[in-house]
Design a protein around this motif. Sequence first.
Motif, PDB file in Angstrom:
ATOM      1  N   LEU A 105       0.855  -1.194   0.000  1.00 56.77           N
ATOM      2  CA  LEU A 105       0.000   0.000   0.000  1.00 56.77           C
ATOM      3  C   LEU A 105       0.885   1.236   0.000  1.00 56.77           C
ATOM      4  CD1 LEU A 105      -3.020   0.893   0.145  1.00 56.77           C
ATOM      5  CD2 LEU A 105      -2.653   1.228   2.582  1.00 56.77           C
ATOM      6  N   ASP A 106       0.585   2.146  -0.885  1.00 57.74           N
ATOM      7  CA  ASP A 106       1.342   3.377  -1.041  1.00 57.74           C
ATOM      8  C   ASP A 106       1.368   4.175   0.267  1.00 57.74           C
ATOM      9  OD1 ASP A 106       2.549   5.310  -3.086  1.00 57.74           O
ATOM     10  OD2 ASP A 106       1.026   6.539  -2.083  1.00 57.74           O
ATOM     11  N   GLU A 107       2.507   4.752   0.567  1.00 58.41           N
ATOM     12  CA  GLU A 107       2.679   5.514   1.809  1.00 58.41           C
ATOM     13  C   GLU A 107       1.711   6.688   1.897  1.00 58.41           C
ATOM     14  OE1 GLU A 107       6.181   7.631   4.474  1.00 58.41           O
ATOM     15  OE2 GLU A 107       6.672   6.877   2.481  1.00 58.41           O
ATOM     16  N   GLU A 108       1.449   7.337   0.798  1.00 58.86           N
ATOM     17  CA  GLU A 108       0.530   8.481   0.809  1.00 58.86           C
ATOM     18  C   GLU A 108      -0.891   8.047   1.184  1.00 58.86           C
ATOM     19  OE1 GLU A 108      -0.715  12.248  -2.034  1.00 58.86           O
ATOM     20  OE2 GLU A 108       0.682  10.760  -2.783  1.00 58.86           O
ATOM     21  N   ILE A 109      -1.310   6.894   0.685  1.00 64.28           N
ATOM     22  CA  ILE A 109      -2.630   6.369   1.052  1.00 64.28           C
ATOM     23  C   ILE A 109      -2.651   6.034   2.528  1.00 64.28           C
ATOM     24  CG2 ILE A 109      -4.271   4.461   0.727  1.00 64.28           C
ATOM     25  CD1 ILE A 109      -3.395   4.390  -2.224  1.00 64.28           C
ATOM     26  N   TRP A 110      -1.585   5.390   3.020  1.00 66.20           N
ATOM     27  CA  TRP A 110      -1.526   5.045   4.434  1.00 66.20           C
ATOM     28  C   TRP A 110      -1.552   6.301   5.315  1.00 66.20           C
ATOM     29  CZ3 TRP A 110      -2.841   2.423   8.260  1.00 66.20           C
ATOM     30  CH2 TRP A 110      -2.284   2.653   9.510  1.00 66.20           C
ATOM     31  N   ASP A 111      -0.788   7.306   4.952  1.00 68.40           N
ATOM     32  CA  ASP A 111      -0.759   8.541   5.745  1.00 68.40           C
ATOM     33  C   ASP A 111      -2.157   9.162   5.840  1.00 68.40           C
ATOM     34  OD1 ASP A 111       1.952   8.257   6.203  1.00 68.40           O
ATOM     35  OD2 ASP A 111       2.546   9.691   4.645  1.00 68.40           O
ATOM     36  N   ALA A 112      -2.870   9.166   4.725  1.00 66.58           N
ATOM     37  CA  ALA A 112      -4.239   9.708   4.729  1.00 66.58           C
ATOM     38  C   ALA A 112      -5.144   8.853   5.606  1.00 66.58           C
ATOM     39  CB  ALA A 112      -4.781   9.780   3.305  1.00 66.58           C
ATOM     40  N   GLU A 113      -5.008   7.545   5.511  1.00 71.56           N
ATOM     41  CA  GLU A 113      -5.835   6.643   6.326  1.00 71.56           C
ATOM     42  C   GLU A 113      -5.514   6.813   7.806  1.00 71.56           C
ATOM     43  OE1 GLU A 113      -8.669   3.480   7.104  1.00 71.56           O
ATOM     44  OE2 GLU A 113      -8.419   5.120   5.702  1.00 71.56           O
ATOM     45  N   HIS A 114      -4.255   6.957   8.120  1.00 71.43           N
ATOM     46  CA  HIS A 114      -3.867   7.118   9.522  1.00 71.43           C
ATOM     47  C   HIS A 114      -4.429   8.419  10.099  1.00 71.43           C
ATOM     48  CE1 HIS A 114      -0.860   7.526  12.927  1.00 71.43           C
ATOM     49  NE2 HIS A 114      -1.585   6.475  13.202  1.00 71.43           N
ATOM     50  N   ARG A 115      -4.412   9.483   9.313  1.00 77.03           N
ATOM     51  CA  ARG A 115      -5.024  10.741   9.769  1.00 77.03           C
ATOM     52  C   ARG A 115      -6.533  10.551   9.989  1.00 77.03           C
ATOM     53  NH1 ARG A 115      -1.680  12.719   5.723  1.00 77.03           N
ATOM     54  NH2 ARG A 115      -3.433  13.020   4.304  1.00 77.03           N
ATOM     55  N   PHE A 116      -7.160   9.833   9.074  1.00 79.07           N
ATOM     56  CA  PHE A 116      -8.601   9.551   9.195  1.00 79.07           C
ATOM     57  C   PHE A 116      -8.874   8.716  10.447  1.00 79.07           C
ATOM     58  CE2 PHE A 116     -12.180   6.673   8.211  1.00 79.07           C
ATOM     59  CZ  PHE A 116     -13.191   7.620   8.150  1.00 79.07           C
ATOM     60  N   MET A 117      -8.054   7.679  10.675  1.00 78.84           N
ATOM     61  CA  MET A 117      -8.212   6.842  11.870  1.00 78.84           C
ATOM     62  C   MET A 117      -8.129   7.693  13.126  1.00 78.84           C
ATOM     63  SD  MET A 117      -5.754   3.605  10.880  1.00 78.84           S
ATOM     64  CE  MET A 117      -5.428   3.250  12.586  1.00 78.84           C
ATOM     65  N   ARG A 118      -7.152   8.545  13.168  1.00 72.53           N
ATOM     66  CA  ARG A 118      -6.971   9.397  14.350  1.00 72.53           C
ATOM     67  C   ARG A 118      -8.203  10.272  14.578  1.00 72.53           C
ATOM     68  NH1 ARG A 118      -2.788  11.769  17.538  1.00 72.53           N
ATOM     69  NH2 ARG A 118      -3.519  13.761  18.321  1.00 72.53           N
ATOM     70  N   GLU A 119      -8.724  10.844  13.500  1.00 72.93           N
ATOM     71  CA  GLU A 119      -9.914  11.691  13.614  1.00 72.93           C
ATOM     72  C   GLU A 119     -11.108  10.895  14.140  1.00 72.93           C
ATOM     73  OE1 GLU A 119     -12.856  14.006  10.584  1.00 72.93           O
ATOM     74  OE2 GLU A 119     -10.704  14.255  10.253  1.00 72.93           O
TER      75      GLU A 119
END
Length: 157
Positions: A105-119
Amino acid sequence: MSQTNWKDKAELVGLAAIIASLFLVAYELRQNTIASRQEAAVTYATTSRDIDLFVVGNPEFSSLLKKVISEQEVSPDEWFRLSIFYRSVLRSWQDTHYQYLTGTLDEEIWDAEHRFMREILEEDPGFSRFWANGNNVWFTNEFQSLIEQTLDDINAN
């Protein structure tokens, strides 16, 4: 031509074939990596969409989520439904995290998902309650660490 010249030419052709096959294998590996990364991105998008559509398409469940987010009391039956939902969402996040860790999984997708998870973890106290009730044992150690670190960061702020 002497036998040595033929032998040298045959070895040269053989060496060229080996080199060409190595380039072909490298190309195929690259194509496979691209396909795996695309599949991981599609899986991520499909899973996220399915969860969103479930919530949006189920007004009763949407109301239940709003009830938890506004920290209203929920019945044991409602909590049971929520627990299954939280477990499913967390498993989806764990899968996304695993795909990121393995490089599919692309790092940019993961970073966006991680921000979403945190929210989501910040907005919905039900996740923290679910996690604190000992349900974290159903997840990998790496994912447990990620969620616990994220929850610690949220509580520190």
